[in-house]
Design an enzyme around this catalytic site. Sequence first.
Site, PDB file in Angstrom:
ATOM      1  N   SER A  31      38.361  34.262  38.165  1.00  0.00           N
ATOM      2  CA  SER A  31      37.366  33.652  38.911  1.00  0.00           C
ATOM      3  C   SER A  31      37.068  32.254  38.620  1.00  0.00           C
ATOM      4  O   SER A  31      36.797  31.938  37.237  1.00  0.00           O
ATOM      5  CB  SER A  31      35.987  34.619  38.609  1.00  0.00           C
ATOM      6  OG  SER A  31      36.317  35.918  38.866  1.00  0.00           O
ATOM      7  N   HIS A  62      37.104  34.632  47.959  1.00  0.00           N
ATOM      8  CA  HIS A  62      38.266  34.896  47.232  1.00  0.00           C
ATOM      9  C   HIS A  62      39.605  35.117  48.252  1.00  0.00           C
ATOM     10  O   HIS A  62      39.707  36.173  48.355  1.00  0.00           O
ATOM     11  CB  HIS A  62      38.072  36.063  46.235  1.00  0.00           C
ATOM     12  CG  HIS A  62      37.324  35.620  44.866  1.00  0.00           C
ATOM     13  ND1 HIS A  62      37.878  36.097  43.745  1.00  0.00           N
ATOM     14  CD2 HIS A  62      36.160  35.260  44.817  1.00  0.00           C
ATOM     15  CE1 HIS A  62      37.076  35.570  42.897  1.00  0.00           C
ATOM     16  NE2 HIS A  62      35.942  35.000  43.375  1.00  0.00           N
ATOM     17  N   HIS A  84      39.100  43.495  41.196  1.00  0.00           N
ATOM     18  CA  HIS A  84      38.415  44.128  40.107  1.00  0.00           C
ATOM     19  C   HIS A  84      38.119  45.629  40.201  1.00  0.00           C
ATOM     20  O   HIS A  84      38.004  45.867  41.430  1.00  0.00           O
ATOM     21  CB  HIS A  84      37.212  43.505  39.979  1.00  0.00           C
ATOM     22  CG  HIS A  84      37.349  41.841  39.846  1.00  0.00           C
ATOM     23  ND1 HIS A  84      37.335  40.722  40.597  1.00  0.00           N
ATOM     24  CD2 HIS A  84      37.454  41.223  38.496  1.00  0.00           C
ATOM     25  CE1 HIS A  84      37.630  39.773  40.381  1.00  0.00           C
ATOM     26  NE2 HIS A  84      37.471  39.952  38.882  1.00  0.00           N
ATOM     27  N   TYR A  86      35.055  46.664  39.697  1.00  0.00           N
ATOM     28  CA  TYR A  86      33.904  46.660  40.321  1.00  0.00           C
ATOM     29  C   TYR A  86      33.766  46.545  41.783  1.00  0.00           C
ATOM     30  O   TYR A  86      32.709  46.807  42.366  1.00  0.00           O
ATOM     31  CB  TYR A  86      33.026  45.643  39.603  1.00  0.00           C
ATOM     32  CG  TYR A  86      33.282  44.138  39.964  1.00  0.00           C
ATOM     33  CD1 TYR A  86      33.009  43.402  41.054  1.00  0.00           C
ATOM     34  CD2 TYR A  86      33.823  43.334  38.828  1.00  0.00           C
ATOM     35  CE1 TYR A  86      33.250  42.285  41.291  1.00  0.00           C
ATOM     36  CE2 TYR A  86      34.058  42.105  39.018  1.00  0.00           C
ATOM     37  CZ  TYR A  86      33.780  41.641  40.318  1.00  0.00           C
ATOM     38  OH  TYR A  86      34.155  40.202  40.574  1.00  0.00           O
ATOM     39  N   GLU A  87      34.753  45.951  42.395  1.00  0.00           N
ATOM     40  CA  GLU A  87      34.951  45.906  43.915  1.00  0.00           C
ATOM     41  C   GLU A  87      34.970  47.420  44.455  1.00  0.00           C
ATOM     42  O   GLU A  87      34.759  47.470  45.762  1.00  0.00           O
ATOM     43  CB  GLU A  87      36.076  45.182  44.291  1.00  0.00           C
ATOM     44  CG  GLU A  87      35.621  43.586  44.072  1.00  0.00           C
ATOM     45  CD  GLU A  87      36.937  42.764  44.134  1.00  0.00           C
ATOM     46  OE1 GLU A  87      37.572  42.728  45.354  1.00  0.00           O
ATOM     47  OE2 GLU A  87      37.718  42.854  43.093  1.00  0.00           O
ATOM     48  N   ALA A 114      36.897  34.583  33.339  1.00  0.00           N
ATOM     49  CA  ALA A 114      35.924  33.809  33.134  1.00  0.00           C
ATOM     50  C   ALA A 114      35.104  34.916  32.252  1.00  0.00           C
ATOM     51  O   ALA A 114      35.349  36.206  32.663  1.00  0.00           O
ATOM     52  CB  ALA A 114      34.972  33.629  34.260  1.00  0.00           C
ATOM     53  N   MET A 212      34.777  41.146  32.985  1.00  0.00           N
ATOM     54  CA  MET A 212      34.959  42.377  33.943  1.00  0.00           C
ATOM     55  C   MET A 212      36.304  42.536  34.381  1.00  0.00           C
ATOM     56  O   MET A 212      36.619  43.052  35.483  1.00  0.00           O
ATOM     57  CB  MET A 212      34.126  42.314  35.126  1.00  0.00           C
ATOM     58  CG  MET A 212      32.525  42.268  34.610  1.00  0.00           C
ATOM     59  SD  MET A 212      31.413  41.712  36.116  1.00  0.00           S
ATOM     60  CE  MET A 212      29.905  41.307  35.468  1.00  0.00           C
ATOM     61  N   SER A 213      37.306  42.022  33.677  1.00  0.00           N
ATOM     62  CA  SER A 213      38.660  42.091  34.234  1.00  0.00           C
ATOM     63  C   SER A 213      39.859  42.271  32.993  1.00  0.00           C
ATOM     64  O   SER A 213      39.282  42.374  31.800  1.00  0.00           O
ATOM     65  CB  SER A 213      39.075  40.920  35.024  1.00  0.00           C
ATOM     66  OG  SER A 213      38.994  39.726  34.222  1.00  0.00           O
ATOM     67  N   ASN A 236      29.398  31.079  30.272  1.00  0.00           N
ATOM     68  CA  ASN A 236      27.962  31.349  29.825  1.00  0.00           C
ATOM     69  C   ASN A 236      27.878  32.011  28.583  1.00  0.00           C
ATOM     70  O   ASN A 236      28.670  32.536  28.170  1.00  0.00           O
ATOM     71  CB  ASN A 236      27.242  32.156  31.029  1.00  0.00           C
ATOM     72  CG  ASN A 236      27.991  33.505  31.088  1.00  0.00           C
ATOM     73  OD1 ASN A 236      29.074  33.685  31.461  1.00  0.00           O
ATOM     74  ND2 ASN A 236      27.432  34.602  30.620  1.00  0.00           N
ATOM     75  N   HIS A 248      24.947  34.236  38.339  1.00  0.00           N
ATOM     76  CA  HIS A 248      26.264  34.115  38.753  1.00  0.00           C
ATOM     77  C   HIS A 248      26.696  32.631  39.190  1.00  0.00           C
ATOM     78  O   HIS A 248      27.878  32.060  38.787  1.00  0.00           O
ATOM     79  CB  HIS A 248      26.441  35.059  39.933  1.00  0.00           C
ATOM     80  CG  HIS A 248      28.056  34.868  40.268  1.00  0.00           C
ATOM     81  ND1 HIS A 248      28.996  35.359  39.834  1.00  0.00           N
ATOM     82  CD2 HIS A 248      28.673  34.589  41.841  1.00  0.00           C
ATOM     83  CE1 HIS A 248      30.113  35.257  40.253  1.00  0.00           C
ATOM     84  NE2 HIS A 248      29.962  34.907  41.532  1.00  0.00           N
TER      85      HIS A 248
HETATM   86  N1  HPA Z   1      29.677  39.285  31.293  1.00  0.00           N
HETATM   87  C1  HPA Z   1      30.552  39.826  31.955  1.00  0.00           C
HETATM   88  N2  HPA Z   1      31.481  39.113  32.602  1.00  0.00           N
HETATM   89  C2  HPA Z   1      31.195  37.764  32.906  1.00  0.00           C
HETATM   90  C3  HPA Z   1      30.387  37.310  32.049  1.00  0.00           C
HETATM   91  C4  HPA Z   1      29.336  37.950  31.356  1.00  0.00           C
HETATM   92  O1  HPA Z   1      28.419  37.361  30.806  1.00  0.00           O
HETATM   93  N3  HPA Z   1      30.566  35.703  32.308  1.00  0.00           N
HETATM   94  C5  HPA Z   1      31.661  35.797  33.183  1.00  0.00           C
HETATM   95  N4  HPA Z   1      32.280  36.885  33.466  1.00  0.00           N
END
Ligand code: HPA
Length: 274
Positions: A31, A62, A84, A86-87, A114, A212-213, A236, A248
């Site tokens: 991402s 995306h 993903h 989560y989708e 990310a 998450m990937s 982050n 996000h």
């Molecule tokens: N947690 C999970 N997935 C992420 C994060 C996070 O803090 N930052 C970017 N993708």
Amino acid sequence: MKEMLKKIDQTVDFLKSRIDCTPEIAIILGSGLGKLAEVIKDAKVIPYGEIPNFPETTVIGHEGKLIFGKVRNRNVVAMKGRFHYYEGNDIDTVVYPVRVFKRLGIGNLIVTNAAGGINTSFKPGDLMLITDHISLFCENPLRGENIDELGPRFPDMTMAYDRDLQKLALESAARLGIDLKTGVYSYCKGPSYESPAEIRALRNLGADAVGMSTVPETIAARHMGMRILGISCITNMAAGILDKPLNHEEVMETGKLVEKKFTELVSEIIDNWR
Ligand code: HPA
């Protein structure tokens, strides 16, 4: 399961009919890390919607496409828009493209993402070379009947992330003056960000970053004997590391800020691939 293999091979046959040569390396763009696609020369773009049996992305904004072409004279294919868990995708869908890549004859995979920083020596904007992963609480993509044509029932994950490629990445970063961090990536299912207590638990388990990937794709790729290089962009600090909520937008903004550095590093790595 034979059904699945048949589907994969139909997809492979289609792609073979559309490309001139087999790429050496497949790259999954995380991402906000799509800029790399812009440096692919002689690009042949194939939208997912045109590829038989290929899943489609559900995330708005995306676009899903495969981009075949050259990065510094190496033949690659980049996947812009990944699937993903989560989708709502099932885990077979998440790893479908990786299986297609290997059946197409591609032996090397670069996975990118990310991620939230758990290691407190990291800061947003850092890049982290993935040395290992944790995915204890998540569904394994190899669950169910084994597809023997793809790989063994109980594949080894001792060196999931290729040691020689890690060395190559660190040398490439040093040449570019990039401070490439190293660490363990922990996979969580999402889509909610983790709780501070979960992040403390993951830190105690040895995680340096969370996302998450990536891990499902890595497990499926290792099952098939691919060589894998993983790079996280720390967008982050993970939940509870700083005394402020996550959002996000911040994740996407940091992704944008490091895209140039990320693209330079990946290009340099590809240029020196061995
Ligand atoms: N947690 C999970 N997935 C992420 C994060 C996070 O803090 N930052 C970017 N993708």
